[in-house]
Design a protein around this motif. Structure first.
Motif, PDB file in Angstrom:
ATOM      1  N   THR A 195      41.289   5.482  21.817  1.00  0.00           N
ATOM      2  CA  THR A 195      41.348   4.315  22.704  1.00  0.00           C
ATOM      3  C   THR A 195      42.738   3.694  22.724  1.00  0.00           C
ATOM      4  OG1 THR A 195      39.006   3.860  22.291  1.00  0.00           O
ATOM      5  CG2 THR A 195      40.316   2.076  23.223  1.00  0.00           C
ATOM      6  N   THR A 196      43.342   3.541  21.542  1.00  0.00           N
ATOM      7  CA  THR A 196      44.673   2.944  21.503  1.00  0.00           C
ATOM      8  C   THR A 196      45.705   3.842  22.176  1.00  0.00           C
ATOM      9  OG1 THR A 196      44.147   1.756  19.463  1.00  0.00           O
ATOM     10  CG2 THR A 196      46.476   2.043  19.983  1.00  0.00           C
ATOM     11  N   THR A 197      45.636   5.154  21.921  1.00  0.00           N
ATOM     12  CA  THR A 197      46.574   6.082  22.549  1.00  0.00           C
ATOM     13  C   THR A 197      46.417   6.066  24.066  1.00  0.00           C
ATOM     14  OG1 THR A 197      46.502   7.508  20.585  1.00  0.00           O
ATOM     15  CG2 THR A 197      47.369   8.481  22.611  1.00  0.00           C
ATOM     16  N   THR A 198      45.180   6.062  24.539  1.00  0.00           N
ATOM     17  CA  THR A 198      44.909   6.032  25.984  1.00  0.00           C
ATOM     18  C   THR A 198      45.449   4.747  26.606  1.00  0.00           C
ATOM     19  OG1 THR A 198      42.903   7.369  25.702  1.00  0.00           O
ATOM     20  CG2 THR A 198      43.088   6.095  27.733  1.00  0.00           C
ATOM     21  N   THR A 199      45.140   3.615  25.977  1.00  0.00           N
ATOM     22  CA  THR A 199      45.559   2.320  26.517  1.00  0.00           C
ATOM     23  C   THR A 199      47.074   2.176  26.506  1.00  0.00           C
ATOM     24  OG1 THR A 199      43.494   1.405  25.626  1.00  0.00           O
ATOM     25  CG2 THR A 199      45.136  -0.165  26.386  1.00  0.00           C
ATOM     26  N   LEU A 200      47.714   2.656  25.446  1.00  0.00           N
ATOM     27  CA  LEU A 200      49.167   2.579  25.353  1.00  0.00           C
ATOM     28  C   LEU A 200      49.832   3.454  26.418  1.00  0.00           C
ATOM     29  CD1 LEU A 200      51.814   1.731  24.088  1.00  0.00           C
ATOM     30  CD2 LEU A 200      51.431   3.413  22.266  1.00  0.00           C
ATOM     31  N   LEU A 201      49.309   4.657  26.621  1.00  0.00           N
ATOM     32  CA  LEU A 201      49.888   5.537  27.639  1.00  0.00           C
ATOM     33  C   LEU A 201      49.738   4.928  29.030  1.00  0.00           C
ATOM     34  CD1 LEU A 201      51.293   8.098  28.430  1.00  0.00           C
ATOM     35  CD2 LEU A 201      49.121   9.326  28.273  1.00  0.00           C
ATOM     36  N   LYS A 202      48.606   4.286  29.294  1.00  0.00           N
ATOM     37  CA  LYS A 202      48.448   3.599  30.582  1.00  0.00           C
ATOM     38  C   LYS A 202      49.425   2.418  30.691  1.00  0.00           C
ATOM     39  CE  LYS A 202      43.860   3.150  30.491  1.00  0.00           C
ATOM     40  NZ  LYS A 202      42.495   2.821  30.960  1.00  0.00           N
ATOM     41  N   HIS A 203      49.679   1.758  29.585  1.00  0.00           N
ATOM     42  CA  HIS A 203      50.677   0.678  29.564  1.00  0.00           C
ATOM     43  C   HIS A 203      52.054   1.219  29.966  1.00  0.00           C
ATOM     44  CE1 HIS A 203      52.671  -2.997  28.114  1.00  0.00           C
ATOM     45  NE2 HIS A 203      53.510  -2.211  27.448  1.00  0.00           N
ATOM     46  N   PHE A 204      52.418   2.376  29.436  1.00  0.00           N
ATOM     47  CA  PHE A 204      53.678   3.014  29.831  1.00  0.00           C
ATOM     48  C   PHE A 204      53.685   3.307  31.330  1.00  0.00           C
ATOM     49  CE2 PHE A 204      54.251   5.132  25.375  1.00  0.00           C
ATOM     50  CZ  PHE A 204      54.668   3.921  24.855  1.00  0.00           C
ATOM     51  N   CYS A 205      52.560   3.819  31.825  1.00  0.00           N
ATOM     52  CA  CYS A 205      52.461   4.175  33.245  1.00  0.00           C
ATOM     53  C   CYS A 205      52.661   2.946  34.135  1.00  0.00           C
ATOM     54  CB  CYS A 205      51.109   4.819  33.537  1.00  0.00           C
ATOM     55  SG  CYS A 205      50.897   6.470  32.845  1.00  0.00           S
ATOM     56  N   TYR A 206      51.945   1.889  33.837  1.00  0.00           N
ATOM     57  CA  TYR A 206      52.070   0.661  34.647  1.00  0.00           C
ATOM     58  C   TYR A 206      53.523   0.185  34.701  1.00  0.00           C
ATOM     59  CZ  TYR A 206      47.013  -0.232  35.094  1.00  0.00           C
ATOM     60  OH  TYR A 206      45.691  -0.155  35.427  1.00  0.00           O
ATOM     61  N   ASN A 207      54.171   0.173  33.539  1.00  0.00           N
ATOM     62  CA  ASN A 207      55.542  -0.322  33.475  1.00  0.00           C
ATOM     63  C   ASN A 207      56.525   0.591  34.189  1.00  0.00           C
ATOM     64  OD1 ASN A 207      56.021  -2.865  31.571  1.00  0.00           O
ATOM     65  ND2 ASN A 207      54.292  -1.712  30.766  1.00  0.00           N
ATOM     66  N   ALA A 208      56.200   1.887  34.260  1.00  0.00           N
ATOM     67  CA  ALA A 208      57.087   2.843  34.919  1.00  0.00           C
ATOM     68  C   ALA A 208      56.815   2.955  36.414  1.00  0.00           C
ATOM     69  CB  ALA A 208      56.948   4.211  34.255  1.00  0.00           C
ATOM     70  N   GLY A 209      55.856   2.170  36.908  1.00  0.00           N
ATOM     71  CA  GLY A 209      55.583   2.162  38.344  1.00  0.00           C
ATOM     72  C   GLY A 209      54.452   3.065  38.787  1.00  0.00           C
ATOM     73  N   PHE A 210      53.718   3.666  37.826  1.00  0.00           N
ATOM     74  CA  PHE A 210      52.552   4.472  38.157  1.00  0.00           C
ATOM     75  C   PHE A 210      51.298   3.592  38.091  1.00  0.00           C
ATOM     76  CE2 PHE A 210      55.449   7.499  35.980  1.00  0.00           C
ATOM     77  CZ  PHE A 210      55.666   8.372  37.039  1.00  0.00           C
ATOM     78  N   LYS A 211      50.317   3.930  38.903  1.00  0.00           N
ATOM     79  CA  LYS A 211      49.047   3.204  38.875  1.00  0.00           C
ATOM     80  C   LYS A 211      47.966   4.107  38.284  1.00  0.00           C
ATOM     81  CE  LYS A 211      45.478   1.089  41.754  1.00  0.00           C
ATOM     82  NZ  LYS A 211      44.989   0.856  43.144  1.00  0.00           N
ATOM     83  N   PRO A 212      47.559   3.855  37.025  1.00  0.00           N
ATOM     84  CA  PRO A 212      46.484   4.663  36.435  1.00  0.00           C
ATOM     85  C   PRO A 212      45.124   4.280  37.023  1.00  0.00           C
ATOM     86  CG  PRO A 212      47.791   3.526  34.753  1.00  0.00           C
ATOM     87  CD  PRO A 212      48.099   2.889  36.066  1.00  0.00           C
ATOM     88  N   THR A 213      44.229   5.226  37.092  1.00  0.00           N
ATOM     89  CA  THR A 213      42.863   4.928  37.513  1.00  0.00           C
ATOM     90  C   THR A 213      42.174   4.126  36.403  1.00  0.00           C
ATOM     91  OG1 THR A 213      42.001   6.986  36.567  1.00  0.00           O
ATOM     92  CG2 THR A 213      42.707   7.048  38.864  1.00  0.00           C
ATOM     93  N   GLU A 214      41.338   3.170  36.769  1.00  0.00           N
ATOM     94  CA  GLU A 214      40.627   2.345  35.789  1.00  0.00           C
ATOM     95  C   GLU A 214      39.147   2.287  36.170  1.00  0.00           C
ATOM     96  OE1 GLU A 214      41.854   1.212  33.113  1.00  0.00           O
ATOM     97  OE2 GLU A 214      43.942   0.603  33.360  1.00  0.00           O
ATOM     98  N   HIS A 215      38.261   2.569  35.202  1.00  0.00           N
ATOM     99  CA  HIS A 215      36.837   2.449  35.530  1.00  0.00           C
ATOM    100  C   HIS A 215      36.429   0.992  35.674  1.00  0.00           C
ATOM    101  CE1 HIS A 215      35.840   1.353  31.412  1.00  0.00           C
ATOM    102  NE2 HIS A 215      36.183   2.528  30.927  1.00  0.00           N
ATOM    103  N   GLY A 216      37.167   0.072  35.056  1.00  0.00           N
ATOM    104  CA  GLY A 216      36.972  -1.352  35.308  1.00  0.00           C
ATOM    105  C   GLY A 216      35.815  -2.004  34.597  1.00  0.00           C
ATOM    106  N   PHE A 217      35.117  -1.274  33.713  1.00  0.00           N
ATOM    107  CA  PHE A 217      33.980  -1.862  32.997  1.00  0.00           C
ATOM    108  C   PHE A 217      34.506  -2.570  31.746  1.00  0.00           C
ATOM    109  CE2 PHE A 217      31.974   2.103  34.866  1.00  0.00           C
ATOM    110  CZ  PHE A 217      31.448   1.449  35.963  1.00  0.00           C
ATOM    111  N   MET A 218      34.516  -3.876  31.771  1.00  0.00           N
ATOM    112  CA  MET A 218      35.187  -4.653  30.733  1.00  0.00           C
ATOM    113  C   MET A 218      34.561  -4.497  29.352  1.00  0.00           C
ATOM    114  SD  MET A 218      36.268  -8.162  32.736  1.00  0.00           S
ATOM    115  CE  MET A 218      34.631  -8.516  33.383  1.00  0.00           C
ATOM    116  N   THR A 219      33.273  -4.213  29.280  1.00  0.00           N
ATOM    117  CA  THR A 219      32.603  -4.139  27.980  1.00  0.00           C
ATOM    118  C   THR A 219      32.213  -2.719  27.609  1.00  0.00           C
ATOM    119  OG1 THR A 219      30.459  -4.563  29.038  1.00  0.00           O
ATOM    120  CG2 THR A 219      31.677  -6.472  28.234  1.00  0.00           C
TER     121      THR A 219
END
Length: 527
Positions: free
Chosen positions: A136-160
């Protein structure tokens, strides 16, 4: 006066327009139905939805707020069946049910979820991340890199919802976005991961580590490891990023004869202990552990740790030097722990190798990452006591968390809310690790209480006054009441920190906050 352009426009208006086909989705209040509807709409299809639940029992309705679709709740009206050209039911709907027969009798064409996945394939790079711990941490961190680099990762959006099994990752990677970074888990059954990967079509994968887990029903560690190896089968000819400090993953590369690019990561760090880990040759490897289950190794069969492609050295507090074949660069994190250095290395390797993000840019992004809720999450920080929750739920995860906290605190109390997915042996291993690494142990769940009976004479074991009733729901090991009662006992301990571990600890963390926010308890915490 009429012009040629007017005549042309008039003629165009007279051409009959083909009606857009309508896809009817049943079970939109469920996870799969919700994702199916969004995938269709993200790809420009016309969708109508239905569910027998009302809005109060439709927990993920908020994910559909920005979509233009008709949603029928409380019923499956006739207009839904008559208006649909295709109807997609949830995979859980029994073919013998009245509703399924009604679909078959309707004028609409039945479409299964797998039919949809074949019709709409991922139109972006897909990165699948698996392993026992750190996914989970590796996935979330990699998406953080993507957002900052201008990529839009897909998100399932289920908060819980973690959302790493079954149809969730395959549907998530078809949602709107430039890149899909999906966590892929298993229930410990052969084919679990293959089911997901066959439908995700990954272009790259990450294996964070492989430690004992899901060892119930007579399954052994090698059986479980081969399930994780299904990622390698899917990525032949592509790229896999692996923890080079894990002998099981290193051996798995040879075991399945993986043909593709292998990128490794690891750390240079003083060993924290010594353990044994099974090798694919049948021997036990002596492992000088940097972290639970990983470290320095050299087996007689020839399997040994090689110099990693991405190596962390000079690890101090939240900083380290990243060394690659071309560059050395200092990295700084906002989250603590050697385990998070490993998580960062996996994410950095993918970001740099696959996405071509410069290390100088990654350095800036890493520093701004604040972590994942439920992973060493501080619920309360006081003058004399800190209260923490962590999702750790298997032996290696628990050992990693307790070892890290021992570096900061002199006296540590641990409230165990876990029911191990490896059954009794896992519960016993968790209890043994807690005895070794904590000063006070409160067995809050039913199964941790059973495991504690072997050590009940130990002064470290503190049993709640109310014996927990037998309970287990999936990976959830304790009830809300059991978590709260266990925490109350933990707060009575003469400890510098209390850590509540397990899925239940994270699920009921709001109840924990309520408990400590009361005036009387705050006075006790600040004693």
């Amino acid at each position: 006066m009429s012009t040629d352009m007017d005549k042309h426009s008039s003629e165009v208006e007279k051409i009959p327009q083909k009606r857009m086909e309508t896809y009817g989705v049943i079970g939109v209040c469920g996870i799969v139905g919700n994702l199916v509807a969004r995938v269709l709409m993200d790809h420009g299809y016309q969708v109508i939805c239905t569910d027998i639940h009302n809005s109060n029992n439709c927990p993920f309705l908020y994910t559909l707020t920005d979509y233009n679709t008709q949603i029928y709740l409380n019923e499956h009206p006739e207009s839904f069946f008559n208006s649909s050209d295709y109807i997609i039911p949830p995979p859980s709907l029994k073919r013998t049910s009245k509703l399924f027969r009604k679909i078959e009798d309707s004028p609409a064409q039945l479409m299964e979820v797998d039919d949809l996945l074949e019709q709409i394939t991922p139109d972006k790079p897909v990165i699948c991340i698996t392993g026992t711990n750190g996914k989970t941490t590796t996935t979330t961190l990699l998406k953080h890199f993507c957002y900052n680099a201008g990529f839009k990762p897909t998100e399932h959006g289920f908060m819980t919802l973690q959302g790493n099994i079954d149809y969730i990752p395959p549907l998530q990677c078809r949602l709107d976005g430039d890149i899909a970074v999906v966590e892929t888990g298993t229930e410990g059954n052969k084919g679990d991961l293959k089911f997901i990967l066959d439908r995700c079509h990954p272009s790259c994968g990450v294996i964070t580590n492989i430690n004992p887990d899901h060892l119930n029903n007579g399954r052994d560690f090698m059986y479980y490891s081969l399930i994780k190896g299904e990622l390698l089968e899917e990525l032949r000819g592509k790229t896999v990023v692996i923890n080079g400090d894990d002998p099981v993953i290193g051996g798995l590369i040879s075991k399945v004869d993986y043909q593709g690019k292998v990128v490794t990561f690891g750390v240079e760090h003083a060993p924290q202990g010594e353990s044994k880990k099974e090798c694919w040759c049948g021997r036990e490897i002596t492992l000088m552990e940097t972290l639970s289950g990983v470290g320095y190794y050299d087996c007689q069969c020839g399997l040994k740790r090689h110099f990693p492609d991405y190596l962390a050295t000079n690890i101090k507090n939240n900083s380290f030097i990243l060394e690659t074949s071309h560059q050395k660069i200092e990295m700084e994190m906002s989250i603590p722990g050697l385990h998070n250095v490993y998580n960062a290395l996996g994410a950095i390797a993918v970001a740099h190798e696959l996405l071509k993000i410069p290390l100088e840019e990654i350095k800036k992004y890493l520093k701004t990452f604040k972590g994942v809720p439920g992973r060493l999450e501080y619920i309360y920080k006081g003058k004399n006591l800190d209260l923490i929750v962590d999702y750790a739920h298997n032996p290696s995860g628990v050992e990693t968390v307790l070892r890290e906290l021992n570096k900061t605190y002199d006296k540590l109390a641990v409230v165990i809310t876990i029911s191990s997915e490896s059954g009794k042996s896992g519960d016993m291993d968790i209890m043994r690790i807690a005895i070794t690494n904590a000063d006070f142990i409160i067995p809050a769940s039913y199964y941790s209480r059973l495991a504690a009976e072997k050590y009940i004479s130990s002064e470290k074991i503190i049993v709640p006054s109310v014996e927990p009733e037998k309970f287990r729901e999936g990976t959830l090991g304790a009830t809300e009441g059991q978590v709260v009662e266990g925490l109350k006992k933990g707060l009575e301990c003469d400890a510098d920190a209390v850590v509540c571990i397990g899925e239940a600890a994270v699920k009921y963390k709001e109840n924990i906050k309520i408990l400590i926010d009361s005036k009387d308890n705050l006075m006790d915490l600040q004693r």
